[in-house]
Design an enzyme around this catalytic site. Structure first.
Site, PDB file in Angstrom:
ATOM      1  N   HIS A  30      17.621  65.987   6.201  1.00  0.00           N
ATOM      2  CA  HIS A  30      16.502  65.047   6.038  1.00  0.00           C
ATOM      3  C   HIS A  30      15.524  65.602   5.015  1.00  0.00           C
ATOM      4  CE1 HIS A  30      17.841  62.822   9.533  1.00  0.00           C
ATOM      5  NE2 HIS A  30      17.968  63.974  10.155  1.00  0.00           N
TER       6      HIS A  30
ATOM      7  N   PRO B 156      20.659  54.273   4.957  1.00  0.00           N
ATOM      8  CA  PRO B 156      19.821  53.161   4.496  1.00  0.00           C
ATOM      9  C   PRO B 156      18.494  53.606   3.889  1.00  0.00           C
ATOM     10  CG  PRO B 156      19.834  53.303   6.898  1.00  0.00           C
ATOM     11  CD  PRO B 156      20.904  54.233   6.408  1.00  0.00           C
ATOM     12  N   ASN B 157      18.116  52.874   2.868  1.00  0.00           N
ATOM     13  CA  ASN B 157      16.834  53.011   2.163  1.00  0.00           C
ATOM     14  C   ASN B 157      16.735  54.246   1.274  1.00  0.00           C
ATOM     15  OD1 ASN B 157      15.562  50.604   3.256  1.00  0.00           O
ATOM     16  ND2 ASN B 157      15.575  51.694   5.204  1.00  0.00           N
TER      17      ASN B 157
ATOM     18  N   ARG C 275       9.968  54.883  -2.782  1.00  0.00           N
ATOM     19  CA  ARG C 275       9.691  54.599  -1.377  1.00  0.00           C
ATOM     20  C   ARG C 275       8.771  55.687  -0.795  1.00  0.00           C
ATOM     21  NH1 ARG C 275      14.014  56.301   3.273  1.00  0.00           N
ATOM     22  NH2 ARG C 275      12.939  55.352   5.021  1.00  0.00           N
TER      23      ARG C 275
ATOM     24  N   ALA D 263      17.527  56.239   8.916  1.00  0.00           N
ATOM     25  CA  ALA D 263      17.117  55.748  10.238  1.00  0.00           C
ATOM     26  C   ALA D 263      18.281  55.671  11.222  1.00  0.00           C
ATOM     27  CB  ALA D 263      16.458  54.378  10.096  1.00  0.00           C
TER      28      ALA D 263
ATOM     29  N   TYR E  18       8.496  61.108   0.864  1.00  0.00           N
ATOM     30  CA  TYR E  18       9.837  61.420   0.347  1.00  0.00           C
ATOM     31  C   TYR E  18       9.856  61.973  -1.080  1.00  0.00           C
ATOM     32  CZ  TYR E  18      11.246  58.843   4.496  1.00  0.00           C
ATOM     33  OH  TYR E  18      11.413  58.443   5.797  1.00  0.00           O
TER      34      TYR E  18
ATOM     35  N   GLU F 212      23.486  68.026   8.960  1.00  0.00           N
ATOM     36  CA  GLU F 212      22.539  66.905   8.979  1.00  0.00           C
ATOM     37  C   GLU F 212      21.348  67.274   8.105  1.00  0.00           C
ATOM     38  OE1 GLU F 212      21.274  65.804  12.944  1.00  0.00           O
ATOM     39  OE2 GLU F 212      19.445  64.867  12.168  1.00  0.00           O
TER      40      GLU F 212
ATOM     41  N   ARG G 156       6.817  63.872  12.558  1.00  0.00           N
ATOM     42  CA  ARG G 156       6.596  62.436  12.373  1.00  0.00           C
ATOM     43  C   ARG G 156       6.694  61.699  13.714  1.00  0.00           C
ATOM     44  NH1 ARG G 156      10.195  60.300   7.654  1.00  0.00           N
ATOM     45  NH2 ARG G 156       8.703  58.588   7.844  1.00  0.00           N
TER      46      ARG G 156
ATOM     47  N   ASN H  55      22.784  62.592   5.385  1.00  0.00           N
ATOM     48  CA  ASN H  55      21.442  62.094   5.677  1.00  0.00           C
ATOM     49  C   ASN H  55      21.620  60.631   6.067  1.00  0.00           C
ATOM     50  OD1 ASN H  55      18.857  61.219   5.914  1.00  0.00           O
ATOM     51  ND2 ASN H  55      18.155  61.971   3.920  1.00  0.00           N
TER      52      ASN H  55
END
Ligand code: DQA
Length: 149
Positions: free
Chosen positions: A98, A7-8, A15, A75, A20, A96, A105, A72
């Site tokens: 990111h 998502p996103n 964004r 969330a 990012y 995985e 964070r 990725n």
């Protein structure tokens, strides 16, 4: 090989660019597909904002006998037992990924439902996280899977 974006991530480039970056998802995918092509690796990419659609795509990858995935999950990394179960069910090795350094964070981003079943985790390198993961696949996984062929 399949690249799965959660998502996103469709909003990449606009964004929170301070986190990012300004590279769009289309540019990330294009870079991976082109890099794969040079190495003789067929790369396809899929993004969804919906958990169930991501589960469906992972199950489809199992039926298609996809050899490797970069994931990725956005969330959902930090929330989704369903994605973890889907990845365990298909038993396709994955890295995985990111863009941001999730450990620098919010605390809730420090936990991942996916890391312990992943081959490895790459984070914090921006789009370079995907590239580093792809380079690992090209240099390490690909030669092994074609050995003896
Ligand atoms: C992300 C990190 C996640 O914590 C966040 O929810 C995202 C993007 C990353 O690529 O840095 O959506 O997966």
């Amino acid at each position: 090989m399949l690249v799965l974006h959660g998502p996103n991530l469709n909003l990449l480039g606009v964004r929170e660019p301070e986190i990012y970056g300004r590279t769009t998802l289309a540019e990330v995918d294009r870079g991976l597909i082109d890099r794969g092509k040079v190495a003789g690796l067929d790369v396809s990419a899929y993004q969804s904002n919906h958990e169930g659609e991501l589960v469906d795509r992972i199950q489809q990858a199992g039926r298609e006998r996809v050899d490797f995935m970069l994931v990725n999950a956005g969330a959902y990394t930090h929330t989704s037992v369903a994605l973890r179960d889907a990845l365990s069910a298909v038993d396709i090795p994955f890295i995985e990924v990111h863009l941001s350094n999730v450990f620098a964070r919010d605390r809730f981003r420090h936990h991942s439902y996916l890391s312990d079943i992943a081959v490895g985790v790459v984070c914090g390198l921006g789009p370079g996280s995907y590239r580093a993961a792809l380079d690992f696949v090209i240099s390490t996984v690909l030669p092994a899977s074609t050995a003896g062929a």
